[in-house]
Design a protein around this motif. Structure first.
Motif, PDB file in Angstrom:
ATOM      1  N   GLN A 112      10.825  -0.267   3.414  1.00  0.00           N
ATOM      2  CA  GLN A 112      10.797  -0.682   2.031  1.00  0.00           C
ATOM      3  C   GLN A 112      10.587   0.466   1.400  1.00  0.00           C
ATOM      4  O   GLN A 112      10.100   1.832   1.407  1.00  0.00           O
ATOM      5  N   ALA A 113      11.572   0.208   0.023  1.00  0.00           N
ATOM      6  CA  ALA A 113      11.450   1.871  -0.513  1.00  0.00           C
ATOM      7  C   ALA A 113       9.591   1.966  -1.201  1.00  0.00           C
ATOM      8  O   ALA A 113       8.759   1.044  -1.264  1.00  0.00           O
ATOM      9  N   MET A 114       9.681   2.621  -1.358  1.00  0.00           N
ATOM     10  CA  MET A 114       8.030   3.007  -2.350  1.00  0.00           C
ATOM     11  C   MET A 114       7.953   2.757  -3.384  1.00  0.00           C
ATOM     12  O   MET A 114       9.175   2.098  -4.627  1.00  0.00           O
ATOM     13  N   PRO A 115       6.725   2.049  -3.900  1.00  0.00           N
ATOM     14  CA  PRO A 115       6.512   1.452  -5.391  1.00  0.00           C
ATOM     15  C   PRO A 115       6.643   2.194  -6.558  1.00  0.00           C
ATOM     16  O   PRO A 115       7.164   3.372  -6.346  1.00  0.00           O
ATOM     17  N   GLU A 127      -2.872   5.282  -1.499  1.00  0.00           N
ATOM     18  CA  GLU A 127      -3.264   3.933  -2.766  1.00  0.00           C
ATOM     19  C   GLU A 127      -3.225   2.323  -1.648  1.00  0.00           C
ATOM     20  O   GLU A 127      -2.339   2.345  -0.603  1.00  0.00           O
ATOM     21  N   ASP A 128      -4.786   1.873  -1.908  1.00  0.00           N
ATOM     22  CA  ASP A 128      -4.842   1.344  -0.984  1.00  0.00           C
ATOM     23  C   ASP A 128      -6.099   0.660  -0.798  1.00  0.00           C
ATOM     24  O   ASP A 128      -6.451   0.482  -1.678  1.00  0.00           O
ATOM     25  N   ARG A 129      -6.233  -0.937  -0.372  1.00  0.00           N
ATOM     26  CA  ARG A 129      -7.586  -1.265  -0.459  1.00  0.00           C
ATOM     27  C   ARG A 129      -8.111  -1.790   0.987  1.00  0.00           C
ATOM     28  O   ARG A 129      -7.557  -1.993   2.101  1.00  0.00           O
ATOM     29  N   ILE A 130      -9.041  -2.049   0.566  1.00  0.00           N
ATOM     30  CA  ILE A 130     -10.271  -1.941   2.054  1.00  0.00           C
ATOM     31  C   ILE A 130     -11.420  -3.214   2.286  1.00  0.00           C
ATOM     32  O   ILE A 130     -11.326  -2.497   0.652  1.00  0.00           O
ATOM     33  N   PHE A 131     -10.906  -4.186   2.512  1.00  0.00           N
ATOM     34  CA  PHE A 131     -11.945  -5.429   3.088  1.00  0.00           C
ATOM     35  C   PHE A 131     -12.207  -4.930   3.779  1.00  0.00           C
ATOM     36  O   PHE A 131     -12.303  -5.571   5.323  1.00  0.00           O
ATOM     37  N   TYR A 132     -14.098  -4.852   3.596  1.00  0.00           N
ATOM     38  CA  TYR A 132     -14.754  -5.541   4.993  1.00  0.00           C
ATOM     39  C   TYR A 132     -15.751  -6.567   4.869  1.00  0.00           C
ATOM     40  O   TYR A 132     -16.402  -6.797   3.774  1.00  0.00           O
ATOM     41  N   ASN A 133     -15.259  -7.429   5.924  1.00  0.00           N
ATOM     42  CA  ASN A 133     -15.793  -8.764   6.007  1.00  0.00           C
ATOM     43  C   ASN A 133     -14.995  -9.846   4.260  1.00  0.00           C
ATOM     44  O   ASN A 133     -15.622 -10.600   4.115  1.00  0.00           O
ATOM     45  N   ALA A 134     -13.754  -9.512   5.045  1.00  0.00           N
ATOM     46  CA  ALA A 134     -12.937 -10.152   4.200  1.00  0.00           C
ATOM     47  C   ALA A 134     -12.729 -11.861   5.239  1.00  0.00           C
ATOM     48  O   ALA A 134     -12.361 -11.631   5.656  1.00  0.00           O
ATOM     49  N   ALA A 151       0.825  -1.305  -0.408  1.00  0.00           N
ATOM     50  CA  ALA A 151       0.178   0.548   0.236  1.00  0.00           C
ATOM     51  C   ALA A 151       0.994   1.121   0.115  1.00  0.00           C
ATOM     52  O   ALA A 151       2.101   1.245   0.372  1.00  0.00           O
ATOM     53  N   ILE A 152       0.628   2.290  -1.038  1.00  0.00           N
ATOM     54  CA  ILE A 152       1.128   3.665  -0.635  1.00  0.00           C
ATOM     55  C   ILE A 152       0.587   4.160   0.934  1.00  0.00           C
ATOM     56  O   ILE A 152      -0.590   4.822  -0.028  1.00  0.00           O
TER      57      ILE A 152
END
Lengths: 244, 219
Positions: free
Chosen positions: B213-216, A186-193, A31-32
Protein backbone atom coordinates in the motif's frame (compact mmCIF):
# COMPACT_ATOMS: atom_id res chain seq x y z
CA UNK A 1 -8.50 14.59 16.88
CA UNK A 2 -6.31 12.02 15.16
CA UNK A 3 -6.77 8.79 16.96
CA UNK A 4 -9.95 9.20 18.91
CA UNK A 5 -8.98 8.76 22.56
CA UNK A 6 -10.79 11.95 23.43
CA UNK A 7 -14.01 10.47 22.15
CA UNK A 8 -13.41 7.04 23.64
CA UNK A 9 -12.86 8.32 27.12
CA UNK A 10 -15.09 11.37 26.96
CA UNK A 11 -18.27 9.35 26.56
CA UNK A 12 -17.78 7.41 29.73
CA UNK A 13 -21.12 5.66 29.81
CA UNK A 14 -20.85 4.53 26.22
CA UNK A 15 -17.30 3.27 26.22
CA UNK A 16 -17.97 0.15 24.18
CA UNK A 17 -19.68 2.12 21.42
CA UNK A 18 -16.85 4.65 21.37
CA UNK A 19 -14.30 1.84 21.17
CA UNK A 20 -16.10 0.59 18.07
CA UNK A 21 -15.77 4.03 16.47
CA UNK A 22 -12.14 4.23 17.54
CA UNK A 23 -11.37 0.82 16.10
CA UNK A 24 -13.02 1.79 12.83
CA UNK A 25 -10.81 4.89 12.74
CA UNK A 26 -7.68 2.83 13.39
CA UNK A 27 -8.50 0.34 10.67
CA UNK A 28 -8.76 3.08 8.06
CA UNK A 29 -5.44 4.71 8.97
CA UNK A 30 -2.42 2.53 8.26
CA UNK A 31 0.55 2.63 10.61
CA UNK A 32 3.68 4.24 9.20
CA UNK A 33 6.63 1.88 9.68
CA UNK A 34 10.01 3.26 10.69
CA UNK A 35 12.25 3.74 7.73
CA UNK A 36 15.20 1.54 8.50
CA UNK A 37 17.30 3.41 5.94
CA UNK A 38 17.01 6.48 8.26
CA UNK A 39 18.17 4.53 11.29
CA UNK A 40 21.80 5.60 10.96
CA UNK A 41 20.85 9.28 10.81
CA UNK A 42 18.79 9.24 14.03
CA UNK A 43 21.16 9.26 16.98
CA UNK A 44 19.49 11.60 19.46
CA UNK A 45 15.77 11.44 20.17
CA UNK A 46 13.96 14.23 21.98
CA UNK A 47 11.03 12.90 24.02
CA UNK A 48 8.29 15.52 23.91
CA UNK A 49 6.31 15.96 27.13
CA UNK A 50 3.72 13.20 26.62
CA UNK A 51 -0.01 13.81 26.42
CA UNK A 52 -1.25 12.42 29.72
CA UNK A 53 -4.66 11.95 31.27
CA UNK A 54 -5.59 13.49 34.62
CA UNK A 55 -5.40 10.10 36.29
CA UNK A 56 -5.97 6.40 35.81
CA UNK A 57 -9.12 5.05 34.18
CA UNK A 58 -11.21 2.24 35.66
CA UNK A 59 -13.39 1.00 32.85
CA UNK A 60 -16.16 -1.55 32.79
CA UNK A 61 -16.73 -1.90 29.05
CA UNK A 62 -20.15 -3.56 29.23
CA UNK A 63 -22.62 -2.86 32.00
CA UNK A 64 -26.21 -3.60 32.85
CA UNK A 65 -26.86 0.15 32.69
CA UNK A 66 -26.17 0.18 28.94
CA UNK A 67 -29.48 -1.63 28.45
CA UNK A 68 -31.39 1.20 30.16
CA UNK A 69 -30.83 4.26 27.99
CA UNK A 70 -29.92 7.66 29.39
CA UNK A 71 -30.69 6.84 33.02
CA UNK A 72 -28.50 3.74 32.81
CA UNK A 73 -25.72 5.77 31.18
CA UNK A 74 -25.87 8.37 33.96
CA UNK A 75 -25.68 5.70 36.64
CA UNK A 76 -22.74 4.08 34.82
CA UNK A 77 -20.92 7.42 34.56
CA UNK A 78 -21.30 7.99 38.30
CA UNK A 79 -20.04 4.50 39.11
CA UNK A 80 -17.07 4.92 36.81
CA UNK A 81 -16.08 8.22 38.39
CA UNK A 82 -16.26 6.60 41.78
CA UNK A 83 -14.05 3.70 40.66
CA UNK A 84 -11.52 6.08 39.10
CA UNK A 85 -11.38 8.18 42.20
CA UNK A 86 -10.73 5.03 44.29
CA UNK A 87 -8.04 3.83 41.89
CA UNK A 88 -6.32 7.23 41.87
CA UNK A 89 -6.33 7.40 45.68
CA UNK A 90 -5.03 3.86 45.90
CA UNK A 91 -2.11 4.52 43.50
CA UNK A 92 -1.33 7.78 45.31
CA UNK A 93 -1.22 5.75 48.52
CA UNK A 94 1.47 3.63 46.89
CA UNK A 95 3.38 6.80 45.86
CA UNK A 96 2.94 5.59 42.32
CA UNK A 97 3.94 8.24 39.77
CA UNK A 98 2.59 7.02 36.43
CA UNK A 99 4.10 9.87 34.44
CA UNK A 100 7.61 9.38 35.85
CA UNK A 101 7.36 5.60 35.38
CA UNK A 102 6.28 5.97 31.76
CA UNK A 103 9.11 8.41 30.93
CA UNK A 104 11.73 6.30 32.73
CA UNK A 105 10.60 3.17 30.85
CA UNK A 106 10.58 5.01 27.54
CA UNK A 107 14.10 6.35 28.07
CA UNK A 108 15.34 2.97 29.14
CA UNK A 109 13.98 1.19 26.05
CA UNK A 110 15.40 3.82 23.66
CA UNK A 111 18.80 3.90 25.35
CA UNK A 112 18.94 0.11 25.23
CA UNK A 113 18.62 0.42 21.45
CA UNK A 114 21.57 2.80 21.25
CA UNK A 115 19.76 6.14 21.08
CA UNK A 116 20.77 9.17 23.10
CA UNK A 117 17.65 10.58 24.73
CA UNK A 118 16.79 14.08 25.94
CA UNK A 119 13.63 15.62 27.38
CA UNK A 120 11.96 18.27 25.26
CA UNK A 121 9.30 20.16 27.24
CA UNK A 122 6.26 21.15 25.15
CA UNK A 123 2.75 22.34 25.91
CA UNK A 124 -0.35 20.71 24.44
CA UNK A 125 -3.82 21.99 23.78
CA UNK A 126 -5.14 18.42 23.70
CA UNK A 127 -3.68 15.95 26.19
CA UNK A 128 -5.15 12.99 24.32
CA UNK A 129 -3.61 13.55 20.92
CA UNK A 130 -0.42 14.16 18.98
CA UNK A 131 0.80 17.73 18.59
CA UNK A 132 -0.73 19.48 15.61
CA UNK A 133 2.64 20.78 14.38
CA UNK A 134 6.28 20.68 15.36
CA UNK A 135 7.47 23.97 13.90
CA UNK A 136 7.69 25.66 17.30
CA UNK A 137 9.59 22.75 18.87
CA UNK A 138 13.29 23.34 19.09
CA UNK A 139 16.02 21.34 20.77
CA UNK A 140 19.64 21.64 19.67
CA UNK A 141 21.34 18.41 18.69
CA UNK A 142 18.11 16.42 18.47
CA UNK A 143 17.62 14.39 15.27
CA UNK A 144 14.00 13.33 15.85
CA UNK A 145 11.14 14.04 18.23
CA UNK A 146 9.09 11.28 19.80
CA UNK A 147 5.52 12.43 20.35
CA UNK A 148 3.35 10.16 22.50
CA UNK A 149 0.02 10.31 24.30
CA UNK A 150 -1.39 7.59 26.48
CA UNK A 151 -4.18 6.42 28.76
CA UNK A 152 -3.72 3.85 31.48
CA UNK A 153 -5.59 2.13 34.26
CA UNK A 154 -7.69 -1.00 34.62
CA UNK A 155 -10.32 -2.40 32.31
CA UNK A 156 -12.79 -5.26 32.45
CA UNK A 157 -14.75 -6.38 29.41
CA UNK A 158 -17.84 -6.60 31.65
CA UNK A 159 -19.50 -7.99 34.71
CA UNK A 160 -21.79 -10.40 32.87
CA UNK A 161 -19.44 -13.20 31.95
CA UNK A 162 -15.96 -14.08 33.01
CA UNK A 163 -13.82 -10.99 32.44
CA UNK A 164 -11.62 -9.79 35.29
CA UNK A 165 -10.09 -6.33 35.67
CA UNK A 166 -6.66 -6.24 34.08
CA UNK A 167 -4.25 -3.30 33.60
CA UNK A 168 -4.30 -1.47 30.27
CA UNK A 169 -2.22 1.13 28.46
CA UNK A 170 -3.49 2.57 25.16
CA UNK A 171 -0.99 4.83 23.47
CA UNK A 172 -0.17 6.55 20.22
CA UNK A 173 3.42 7.23 19.15
CA UNK A 174 4.91 9.27 16.37
CA UNK A 175 8.55 9.89 15.49
CA UNK A 176 9.19 13.01 13.41
CA UNK A 177 12.39 14.27 11.86
CA UNK A 178 13.54 17.40 13.68
CA UNK A 179 14.84 19.10 10.54
CA UNK A 180 11.66 19.03 8.44
CA UNK A 181 8.87 17.43 10.50
CA UNK A 182 8.67 14.36 8.22
CA UNK A 183 6.91 11.44 9.94
CA UNK A 184 9.45 8.64 10.36
CA UNK A 185 7.07 6.33 12.25
CA UNK A 186 3.52 6.46 13.55
CA UNK A 187 1.61 3.71 15.29
CA UNK A 188 -0.80 2.79 18.09
CA UNK A 189 -0.08 0.30 20.84
CA UNK A 190 -2.81 -1.25 23.00
CA UNK A 191 -1.78 -3.29 26.00
CA UNK A 192 -4.82 -5.40 26.91
CA UNK A 193 -7.02 -4.30 24.02
CA UNK A 194 -10.64 -5.39 23.94
CA UNK A 195 -12.03 -7.18 20.89
CA UNK A 196 -8.69 -7.60 19.07
CA UNK A 197 -8.79 -4.30 17.12
CA UNK A 198 -7.20 -4.47 13.69
CA UNK A 199 -4.41 -2.16 12.62
CA UNK A 200 -2.96 -1.46 16.07
CA UNK A 201 -0.23 -3.31 17.93
CA UNK A 202 -2.02 -5.50 20.47
CA UNK A 203 -0.06 -6.67 23.49
CA UNK A 204 -1.66 -9.38 25.63
CA UNK A 205 -2.01 -8.67 29.34
CA UNK A 206 0.24 -10.48 31.80
CA UNK A 207 -1.98 -13.23 33.28
CA UNK A 208 -0.46 -12.60 36.73
CA UNK A 209 -2.39 -9.33 37.11
CA UNK A 210 -6.09 -10.18 37.06
CA UNK A 211 -8.69 -9.12 39.62
CA UNK A 212 -12.10 -10.83 39.48
CA UNK A 213 -13.87 -7.62 40.49
CA UNK A 214 -13.08 -4.04 41.48
CA UNK A 215 -13.15 -4.82 45.20
CA UNK A 216 -10.36 -7.37 44.68
CA UNK A 217 -8.36 -4.72 42.85
CA UNK A 218 -8.68 -2.14 45.61
CA UNK A 219 -7.85 -4.69 48.29
CA UNK A 220 -4.36 -5.26 46.86
CA UNK A 221 -2.89 -1.81 46.03
CA UNK A 222 0.68 -3.09 45.73
CA UNK A 223 -0.25 -5.68 43.12
CA UNK A 224 -2.50 -3.19 41.32
CA UNK A 225 0.39 -0.72 40.97
CA UNK A 226 2.72 -3.51 39.87
CA UNK A 227 0.23 -4.48 37.15
CA UNK A 228 0.31 -0.97 35.69
CA UNK A 229 4.10 -1.01 35.92
CA UNK A 230 4.21 -4.17 33.80
CA UNK A 231 1.80 -2.63 31.28
CA UNK A 232 3.97 0.50 30.91
CA UNK A 233 7.12 -1.56 30.49
CA UNK A 234 5.58 -3.73 27.75
CA UNK A 235 4.05 -0.74 25.95
CA UNK A 236 7.20 1.40 25.95
CA UNK A 237 9.18 -1.71 24.95
CA UNK A 238 6.93 -1.97 21.91
CA UNK A 239 7.72 1.66 20.98
CA UNK A 240 11.41 0.71 21.05
CA UNK A 241 10.69 -2.28 18.86
CA UNK A 242 8.92 -0.06 16.32
CA UNK A 243 11.94 2.20 15.87
CA UNK A 244 14.73 -0.28 15.46
CA UNK B 1 -45.21 -48.09 4.12
CA UNK B 2 -43.67 -48.23 7.60
CA UNK B 3 -40.58 -49.90 6.06
CA UNK B 4 -40.25 -47.04 3.56
CA UNK B 5 -40.42 -44.42 6.34
CA UNK B 6 -37.80 -46.33 8.30
CA UNK B 7 -35.52 -46.47 5.23
CA UNK B 8 -35.96 -42.74 4.64
CA UNK B 9 -35.09 -42.04 8.26
CA UNK B 10 -32.02 -44.28 7.99
CA UNK B 11 -30.94 -42.47 4.82
CA UNK B 12 -31.32 -39.13 6.57
CA UNK B 13 -29.23 -40.31 9.51
CA UNK B 14 -26.51 -41.66 7.20
CA UNK B 15 -26.56 -38.46 5.14
CA UNK B 16 -26.42 -36.35 8.29
CA UNK B 17 -23.47 -38.32 9.62
CA UNK B 18 -21.69 -38.03 6.27
CA UNK B 19 -22.24 -34.28 6.14
CA UNK B 20 -21.12 -33.98 9.73
CA UNK B 21 -17.96 -35.85 8.83
CA UNK B 22 -17.35 -33.52 5.90
CA UNK B 23 -17.89 -30.44 8.02
CA UNK B 24 -15.48 -31.59 10.70
CA UNK B 25 -12.09 -30.06 10.07
CA UNK B 26 -8.86 -31.74 10.97
CA UNK B 27 -7.00 -29.59 13.53
CA UNK B 28 -3.99 -27.85 12.03
CA UNK B 29 -0.87 -28.99 13.83
CA UNK B 30 2.29 -26.85 13.87
CA UNK B 31 5.21 -28.15 11.80
CA UNK B 32 7.88 -28.45 14.47
CA UNK B 33 10.57 -30.27 12.50
CA UNK B 34 11.48 -30.84 8.88
CA UNK B 35 12.21 -34.32 7.55
CA UNK B 36 15.92 -35.18 7.58
CA UNK B 37 15.63 -36.00 3.88
CA UNK B 38 14.24 -32.55 3.03
CA UNK B 39 16.67 -31.02 0.56
CA UNK B 40 17.56 -27.43 1.25
CA UNK B 41 19.58 -25.36 -1.20
CA UNK B 42 22.32 -23.01 -0.07
CA UNK B 43 20.68 -20.17 -2.01
CA UNK B 44 17.06 -19.15 -2.49
CA UNK B 45 15.65 -19.66 -5.95
CA UNK B 46 13.79 -16.61 -7.26
CA UNK B 47 13.00 -18.00 -10.70
CA UNK B 48 9.28 -18.54 -10.08
CA UNK B 49 7.99 -15.68 -7.91
CA UNK B 50 4.37 -14.81 -7.15
CA UNK B 51 3.77 -11.25 -8.36
CA UNK B 52 2.40 -8.61 -5.96
CA UNK B 53 0.57 -5.67 -7.52
CA UNK B 54 0.62 -2.04 -6.39
CA UNK B 55 -2.11 0.60 -6.61
CA UNK B 56 -1.52 4.06 -5.14
CA UNK B 57 -5.21 4.27 -4.20
CA UNK B 58 -5.87 0.78 -2.81
CA UNK B 59 -4.07 -1.89 -0.85
CA UNK B 60 -3.22 -4.97 -2.93
CA UNK B 61 -2.77 -8.38 -1.35
CA UNK B 62 -1.78 -11.93 -2.13
CA UNK B 63 -2.15 -15.05 0.01
CA UNK B 64 0.58 -17.60 0.40
CA UNK B 65 0.62 -20.99 2.05
CA UNK B 66 4.03 -22.10 3.30
CA UNK B 67 3.58 -25.85 3.48
CA UNK B 68 5.88 -28.74 4.29
CA UNK B 69 6.33 -29.23 0.55
CA UNK B 70 7.54 -25.65 -0.01
CA UNK B 71 11.05 -24.87 -1.23
CA UNK B 72 13.72 -24.90 1.43
CA UNK B 73 17.01 -23.06 1.89
CA UNK B 74 19.82 -23.41 4.32
CA UNK B 75 20.34 -20.18 6.24
CA UNK B 76 23.98 -19.16 6.91
CA UNK B 77 23.33 -19.89 10.62
CA UNK B 78 22.74 -23.55 9.65
CA UNK B 79 18.96 -23.56 10.15
CA UNK B 80 16.54 -24.81 7.50
CA UNK B 81 13.86 -22.46 6.25
CA UNK B 82 10.79 -23.19 4.15
CA UNK B 83 10.03 -20.26 1.88
CA UNK B 84 7.95 -18.59 -0.80
CA UNK B 85 9.09 -15.88 -3.22
CA UNK B 86 7.24 -12.67 -4.07
CA UNK B 87 8.10 -10.39 -6.99
CA UNK B 88 7.71 -6.91 -5.50
CA UNK B 89 6.07 -4.08 -7.41
CA UNK B 90 8.24 -1.20 -8.63
CA UNK B 91 6.26 2.03 -8.44
CA UNK B 92 9.50 4.02 -8.41
CA UNK B 93 9.05 5.31 -4.87
CA UNK B 94 8.90 3.89 -1.34
CA UNK B 95 5.73 2.11 -0.23
CA UNK B 96 4.52 0.07 2.74
CA UNK B 97 4.73 -3.70 2.70
CA UNK B 98 2.89 -5.72 5.33
CA UNK B 99 3.38 -9.43 5.92
CA UNK B 100 0.72 -11.07 8.08
CA UNK B 101 0.93 -14.55 9.57
CA UNK B 102 -2.48 -16.03 10.42
CA UNK B 103 -3.13 -18.48 13.27
CA UNK B 104 -4.57 -21.82 12.18
CA UNK B 105 -5.87 -23.59 15.25
CA UNK B 106 -2.98 -23.51 17.70
CA UNK B 107 -0.37 -23.15 14.95
CA UNK B 108 1.14 -19.96 13.57
CA UNK B 109 3.87 -19.53 10.97
CA UNK B 110 7.09 -18.06 12.38
CA UNK B 111 8.24 -15.61 9.69
CA UNK B 112 11.63 -14.33 8.63
CA UNK B 113 11.84 -11.92 5.70
CA UNK B 114 14.64 -11.38 3.22
CA UNK B 115 14.62 -8.51 0.74
CA UNK B 116 16.68 -8.98 -2.40
CA UNK B 117 17.61 -6.72 -5.28
CA UNK B 118 17.16 -7.65 -8.96
CA UNK B 119 20.42 -9.64 -8.87
CA UNK B 120 19.28 -11.68 -5.90
CA UNK B 121 21.61 -9.84 -3.53
CA UNK B 122 20.38 -9.51 0.07
CA UNK B 123 19.52 -5.91 0.98
CA UNK B 124 17.74 -6.42 4.33
CA UNK B 125 16.66 -9.20 6.68
CA UNK B 126 14.01 -9.25 9.42
CA UNK B 127 13.51 -12.07 11.92
CA UNK B 128 10.38 -12.82 13.93
CA UNK B 129 11.24 -10.20 16.56
CA UNK B 130 10.36 -7.55 13.98
CA UNK B 131 6.79 -8.89 13.92
CA UNK B 132 4.10 -7.84 16.38
CA UNK B 133 0.51 -8.93 16.84
CA UNK B 134 -2.02 -6.56 15.34
CA UNK B 135 -5.46 -7.72 16.22
CA UNK B 136 -5.45 -11.47 15.79
CA UNK B 137 -2.56 -11.69 13.32
CA UNK B 138 1.21 -11.51 13.61
CA UNK B 139 2.25 -8.65 11.33
CA UNK B 140 5.43 -7.03 10.13
CA UNK B 141 5.45 -3.59 8.48
CA UNK B 142 8.31 -2.19 6.47
CA UNK B 143 9.05 0.45 3.87
CA UNK B 144 10.24 -0.96 0.57
CA UNK B 145 12.62 1.21 -1.41
CA UNK B 146 13.22 1.36 -5.16
CA UNK B 147 15.60 -1.38 -6.22
CA UNK B 148 14.24 -3.98 -3.79
CA UNK B 149 12.83 -6.56 -6.18
CA UNK B 150 12.10 -9.80 -4.31
CA UNK B 151 10.65 -10.69 -0.94
CA UNK B 152 11.49 -14.08 0.53
CA UNK B 153 8.92 -15.15 3.11
CA UNK B 154 10.79 -17.82 5.02
CA UNK B 155 10.77 -19.55 8.39
CA UNK B 156 12.44 -18.09 11.44
CA UNK B 157 13.65 -21.50 12.62
CA UNK B 158 14.98 -20.19 15.96
CA UNK B 159 11.49 -19.55 17.27
CA UNK B 160 9.78 -22.67 15.88
CA UNK B 161 8.29 -24.67 18.75
CA UNK B 162 8.07 -21.71 21.13
CA UNK B 163 4.68 -20.80 22.52
CA UNK B 164 2.69 -17.63 22.97
CA UNK B 165 -0.40 -17.10 25.08
CA UNK B 166 -2.80 -14.30 24.22
CA UNK B 167 -5.63 -13.23 26.49
CA UNK B 168 -8.28 -10.98 24.97
CA UNK B 169 -11.35 -9.43 26.56
CA UNK B 170 -14.39 -9.56 24.32
CA UNK B 171 -17.67 -7.67 24.43
CA UNK B 172 -20.88 -8.92 22.83
CA UNK B 173 -24.15 -7.21 22.08
CA UNK B 174 -27.36 -9.24 21.85
CA UNK B 175 -30.47 -7.45 20.66
CA UNK B 176 -33.97 -8.94 20.72
CA UNK B 177 -37.11 -7.28 19.46
CA UNK B 178 -40.76 -8.12 18.88
CA UNK B 179 -44.33 -7.02 19.35
CA UNK B 180 -46.26 -7.59 22.58
CA UNK B 181 -49.79 -9.08 22.60
CA UNK B 182 -51.11 -5.53 23.02
CA UNK B 183 -49.32 -4.49 19.82
CA UNK B 184 -46.44 -2.53 21.34
CA UNK B 185 -43.08 -2.86 19.61
CA UNK B 186 -40.12 -3.49 21.87
CA UNK B 187 -36.36 -3.87 21.46
CA UNK B 188 -33.91 -4.84 24.12
CA UNK B 189 -30.13 -4.94 24.04
CA UNK B 190 -28.08 -7.02 26.41
CA UNK B 191 -24.34 -6.42 26.58
CA UNK B 192 -22.22 -9.32 27.77
CA UNK B 193 -18.52 -10.02 28.05
CA UNK B 194 -16.05 -12.87 27.96
CA UNK B 195 -12.36 -13.56 27.66
CA UNK B 196 -10.63 -15.67 25.05
CA UNK B 197 -7.33 -17.39 25.74
CA UNK B 198 -5.37 -18.40 22.68
CA UNK B 199 -2.31 -20.62 22.95
CA UNK B 200 -0.18 -20.54 19.82
CA UNK B 201 2.90 -22.52 18.81
CA UNK B 202 5.28 -21.16 16.19
CA UNK B 203 5.55 -23.39 13.15
CA UNK B 204 7.78 -23.90 10.09
CA UNK B 205 4.76 -23.32 7.87
CA UNK B 206 1.38 -21.64 7.74
CA UNK B 207 -0.87 -19.08 6.11
CA UNK B 208 0.52 -15.71 5.12
CA UNK B 209 -0.87 -12.57 3.50
CA UNK B 210 1.37 -9.99 1.83
CA UNK B 211 -0.02 -6.50 1.29
CA UNK B 212 1.35 -3.50 -0.60
CA UNK B 213 0.00 0.00 0.00
CA UNK B 214 1.03 3.57 -0.60
CA UNK B 215 2.45 5.72 2.18
CA UNK B 216 -0.32 7.83 3.74
CA UNK B 217 -0.57 11.28 2.19
CA UNK B 218 1.08 14.09 4.17
CA UNK B 219 -1.34 16.19 6.17
Amino acid sequence: MIWGFHMSFGLRGAFAAAVMLFVAGCASKPAIPFDASQAGQIKTIGILTPGTPEGPRAILATTVGQSFGLIGAMIDAGMQESRESDLKAMLNGQNYDASATYIADLKSTLEARGYKVVDVPVSRTDQTDFKKSYFEVSAPGVDAYLDTAYHYGYISAGVIGSAPYRPFVYLGCRLVKASDGAVLMEDRIFYNALNNPKGVVTLPPDPAYAFPDFADLTSDPKKAAAGIDVAFKASTGAIGQLIQ
Amino acid sequence: MRERVRLSLMSLIVLGAALGGCAKREPVMPILALPQAKECAAKVNVSNPTPLAFDPEDAKAIDMNISEGASCYLHPDGSKSLYGVVALPEPGYAYILTVESYPQGSSIFSPRLLLLDANGKLTREYDRKHFMFRGGVLAGHLRVHPGERYLIVGTDAKSVGTDEQRITGMTHQNTSSGVTTSGVYYAMTLNTASESVQNLTYSYGGKVKIVSQAMPAKK
